[in-house]
Enzyme design. Structure first.
Site, PDB file in Angstrom:
ATOM      1  N   GLU A   1       0.814  -1.213   0.000  1.00 30.05           N
ATOM      2  CA  GLU A   1       0.000   0.000   0.000  1.00 30.05           C
ATOM      3  C   GLU A   1       0.851   1.268   0.000  1.00 30.05           C
ATOM      4  OE1 GLU A   1      -3.618  -2.059   2.527  1.00 30.05           O
ATOM      5  OE2 GLU A   1      -2.636  -0.340   3.408  1.00 30.05           O
TER       6      GLU A   1
ATOM      7  N   CYS B   1       3.289   8.449   0.960  1.00 31.00           N
ATOM      8  CA  CYS B   1       3.893   7.514   1.920  1.00 31.00           C
ATOM      9  C   CYS B   1       4.009   6.157   1.219  1.00 31.00           C
ATOM     10  CB  CYS B   1       2.989   7.433   3.156  1.00 31.00           C
ATOM     11  SG  CYS B   1       3.527   6.204   4.357  1.00 31.00           S
TER      12      CYS B   1
ATOM     13  N   CYS C   1       6.877  -7.081   7.370  1.00 29.55           N
ATOM     14  CA  CYS C   1       8.070  -6.593   8.079  1.00 29.55           C
ATOM     15  C   CYS C   1       8.464  -7.654   9.093  1.00 29.55           C
ATOM     16  CB  CYS C   1       7.785  -5.268   8.797  1.00 29.55           C
ATOM     17  SG  CYS C   1       9.260  -4.599   9.628  1.00 29.55           S
TER      18      CYS C   1
ATOM     19  N   CYS D   1       7.300  -5.119  15.731  1.00 30.10           N
ATOM     20  CA  CYS D   1       6.971  -4.175  16.804  1.00 30.10           C
ATOM     21  C   CYS D   1       5.568  -4.512  17.325  1.00 30.10           C
ATOM     22  CB  CYS D   1       7.039  -2.738  16.297  1.00 30.10           C
ATOM     23  SG  CYS D   1       8.686  -2.301  15.720  1.00 30.10           S
TER      24      CYS D   1
ATOM     25  N   CYS E   1       2.275  -2.735  15.865  1.00 39.01           N
ATOM     26  CA  CYS E   1       2.213  -2.471  14.417  1.00 39.01           C
ATOM     27  C   CYS E   1       1.567  -3.615  13.653  1.00 39.01           C
ATOM     28  CB  CYS E   1       3.622  -2.214  13.893  1.00 39.01           C
ATOM     29  SG  CYS E   1       3.710  -2.040  12.098  1.00 39.01           S
TER      30      CYS E   1
ATOM     31  N   CYS F   1      -1.025   4.844   9.795  1.00 42.74           N
ATOM     32  CA  CYS F   1       0.321   4.473  10.225  1.00 42.74           C
ATOM     33  C   CYS F   1       0.233   3.168  10.996  1.00 42.74           C
ATOM     34  CB  CYS F   1       0.872   5.481  11.224  1.00 42.74           C
ATOM     35  SG  CYS F   1       1.216   7.059  10.564  1.00 42.74           S
TER      36      CYS F   1
HETATM   37  N1  SAH Z   1       9.568   0.527   9.715  1.00 42.98           N
HETATM   38  C1  SAH Z   1       9.715   1.921   9.784  1.00 42.98           C
HETATM   39  C2  SAH Z   1       8.775   2.683   8.894  1.00 42.98           C
HETATM   40  C3  SAH Z   1       7.375   2.189   8.765  1.00 42.98           C
HETATM   41  S1  SAH Z   1       6.336   2.381  10.147  1.00 42.98           S
HETATM   42  C4  SAH Z   1       9.594   2.384  11.222  1.00 42.98           C
HETATM   43  O1  SAH Z   1       9.208   1.598  12.075  1.00 42.98           O
HETATM   44  O2  SAH Z   1       9.945   3.526  11.484  1.00 42.98           O
HETATM   45  C5  SAH Z   1       5.991   4.142  10.148  1.00 42.98           C
HETATM   46  C6  SAH Z   1       5.630   4.693  11.518  1.00 42.98           C
HETATM   47  O3  SAH Z   1       4.350   4.209  11.948  1.00 42.98           O
HETATM   48  C7  SAH Z   1       6.636   4.291  12.593  1.00 42.98           C
HETATM   49  O4  SAH Z   1       6.957   5.367  13.420  1.00 42.98           O
HETATM   50  C8  SAH Z   1       5.840   3.262  13.349  1.00 42.98           C
HETATM   51  O5  SAH Z   1       6.337   3.086  14.642  1.00 42.98           O
HETATM   52  C9  SAH Z   1       4.458   3.836  13.305  1.00 42.98           C
HETATM   53  N2  SAH Z   1       3.416   2.876  13.667  1.00 42.98           N
HETATM   54  C10 SAH Z   1       3.456   1.536  13.544  1.00 42.98           C
HETATM   55  N3  SAH Z   1       2.298   0.988  13.982  1.00 42.98           N
HETATM   56  C11 SAH Z   1       1.519   2.002  14.408  1.00 42.98           C
HETATM   57  C12 SAH Z   1       0.188   2.075  14.933  1.00 42.98           C
HETATM   58  N4  SAH Z   1      -0.559   0.982  15.112  1.00 42.98           N
HETATM   59  N5  SAH Z   1      -0.298   3.288  15.236  1.00 42.98           N
HETATM   60  C13 SAH Z   1       0.430   4.418  15.023  1.00 42.98           C
HETATM   61  N6  SAH Z   1       1.676   4.399  14.505  1.00 42.98           N
HETATM   62  C14 SAH Z   1       2.226   3.218  14.199  1.00 42.98           C
HETATM   63 FE1  SF4 Z   2       8.300  -2.971  10.953  1.00 40.75          FE
HETATM   64 FE2  SF4 Z   2       6.039  -1.902  11.854  1.00 40.75          FE
HETATM   65 FE3  SF4 Z   2       8.184  -2.024  13.446  1.00 40.75          FE
HETATM   66 FE4  SF4 Z   2       8.166  -0.306  11.365  1.00 40.75          FE
HETATM   67  S1  SF4 Z   2       6.813  -0.253  13.155  1.00 40.75           S
HETATM   68  S2  SF4 Z   2       9.829  -1.708  11.987  1.00 40.75           S
HETATM   69  S3  SF4 Z   2       6.967  -1.511   9.876  1.00 40.75           S
HETATM   70  S4  SF4 Z   2       7.057  -3.778  12.615  1.00 40.75           S
END
Ligand code: SAH
Ligand code: SF4
Length: 372
Positions: free
Chosen positions: A91, A104, A111, A115, A118, A342
């Protein structure tokens, strides 16, 4: 074997053409047709010698990721879904604002970093995206937005900024990400300034150093916690590259960065990382790093175990950081009628890790919220 020209930055395209007896300036011409004008029909590249056009037809193709869906929200936020084969869907999100248009984009199908807050991470990982798939999101979005007709010298571009904040960890796919970034910055391709292209990373320290040396664009770091104990839990890669090393890497990055600060992203999780005490700890931790904070209200997804911090708590957190002199913004939640937030970008990934215990996902076309 045919070459996908969208995989090649200027240096690689020049080498490819040289191998086929062509001069370097041809690369600039081809780049302009492909990227600036969004042209994929070699016959329409009218200032290119017919002999080269014939060669290109025989040796090369121009294949962006296939556009599966294009949804526009009431506020103009727009989500694109792309088929990248093998059952994987990725996406991109376009966020129009008064003074800019931000795209974006994704860098991986899924991934591997897992995290805990996420959705992309919870899906597992399938594979890195190719250069053509990364830059092809921009190529396709410009087509869809009618941006390929832009006149040279026009000051306001439809897509003025690109953020690598979609699905995946860009620095875990560093080689392809750097090549795609070079195309974004190339005056003959997309011509974006380094300040207007942002890579967001969860903190892969050695790759941050390489990005600095190979293509230093603006940097955002997903911090999310002020101490290793909490960050280990939220961002597991912290166990490998703890905060002390991450912040040292930020300082090294700033030596070559196009902006004189790092943006720290901080997802606001109710009762987890949003207390006054943690805000103060955060200030102490980042005292020596020129930085701004961008707070991201948590976007829930099915099965997530967190809640978004209440608005009053987010305001209080902003106040504590701002009063200490740190510029702090809160990301707006937009486009709630389409799904593209996000950390919610999920597309569809056939997980190849053992983590999810699943082989496939349904398409989440109706989840809520877009976060910009
Ligand atoms: N992997 C990279 C970039 C993609 S995620 C990273 O982690 O930075 C982009 C942003 O969205 C990151 O700051 C991530 O922590 C945030 N993010 C991930 N899951 C989220 C959620 N459920 N709600 C809000 N932000 C989130
Ligand atoms: Fe991967 Fe999501 Fe963590 Fe970014 S926030 S590193 S996309 S698992």
């Amino acid at each position: 074997m045919t070459v996908n020209l969208l995989d090649l930055d200027a240096a690689r395209l020049t080498a490819f053409l040289a191998d086929n007896g062509e001069k370097p300036f041809r690369a600039r011409q081809v780049l302009r047709w492909l990227h600036r004008f969004g042209q994929r029909d070699f016959d329409a590249m009218t200032d290119i010698a017919k002999s080269l056009r014939e060669k290109l037809k025989a040796l090369a193709v121009v294949v962006p990721p296939g556009l599966l869906a294009d949804r526009v929200s009431d506020d103009g936020t727009r989500k694109f879904l792309f088929d990248v084969g093998g059952g994987n869907v990725i996406e991109s999100v376009f966020i129009p604002e008064l003074d800019r248009g931000t795209l974006c984009i994704s860098t991986q199908a899924g991934c591997a970093l897992d995290c805990s807050f996420c959705s992309t991470g919870k899906q597992g990982f399938n594979r890195n995206l190719t250069v053509a798939e990364i830059v092809g999101q921009l190529w396709q979005a410009r087509q869809a937005l009618g941006a390929c007709q832009e006149q040279k010298g026009q000051s306001e571009r439809v897509i003025s900024n690109v953020v690598l904040m979609g699905m995946g960890e860009p620095l875990a796919n560093l080689d392809n990400t750097v090549t795609a970034l070079r195309l974004m910055l190339d005056d003959h391709a997309y011509g974006l300034s380094r300040r207007r292209v942002t890579v967001s990373t969860s903190g892969l320290v050695p790759a941050m150093d390489r990005l600095r040396d190979e293509c230093a664009v603006a940097l955002a770091v997903s911090l999310h916690a002020p101490n290793d104990r909490l960050r280990d839990e939220l961002v597991p890669i912290n166990r490998k590259y703890p905060l002390r090393e991450l912040l040292a890497a930020c300082l090294r990055y700033l030596e070559k960065a196009p902006r004189d600060f790092v943006t720290f992203e901080y997802v606001m999780l109710d009762g987890v990382n949003d207390t006054d005490a943690l805000a103060r700890e955060l200030l102490a931790l980042t005292r020596d790093v020129p930085c701004k904070f961008n707070l991201i209200p948590f976007n829930p997804f099915p099965g997530s175990r967190y809640r978004r911090s209440p608005a009053t708590r987010i305001r209080r957190f902003v106040e504590l950081l701002s009063d200490a002199g740190v510029v702090t913004t809160t990301r707006k939640t937009r486009g709630e009628d389409i799904a593209a937030a996000c950390g919610q970008l999920a597309g569809q990934v056939l997980d190849r890790t053992q983590r999810t215990g699943r082989r496939s996902f349904v398409l989440h076309l109706d989840r809520q919220e877009v976060c910009t």
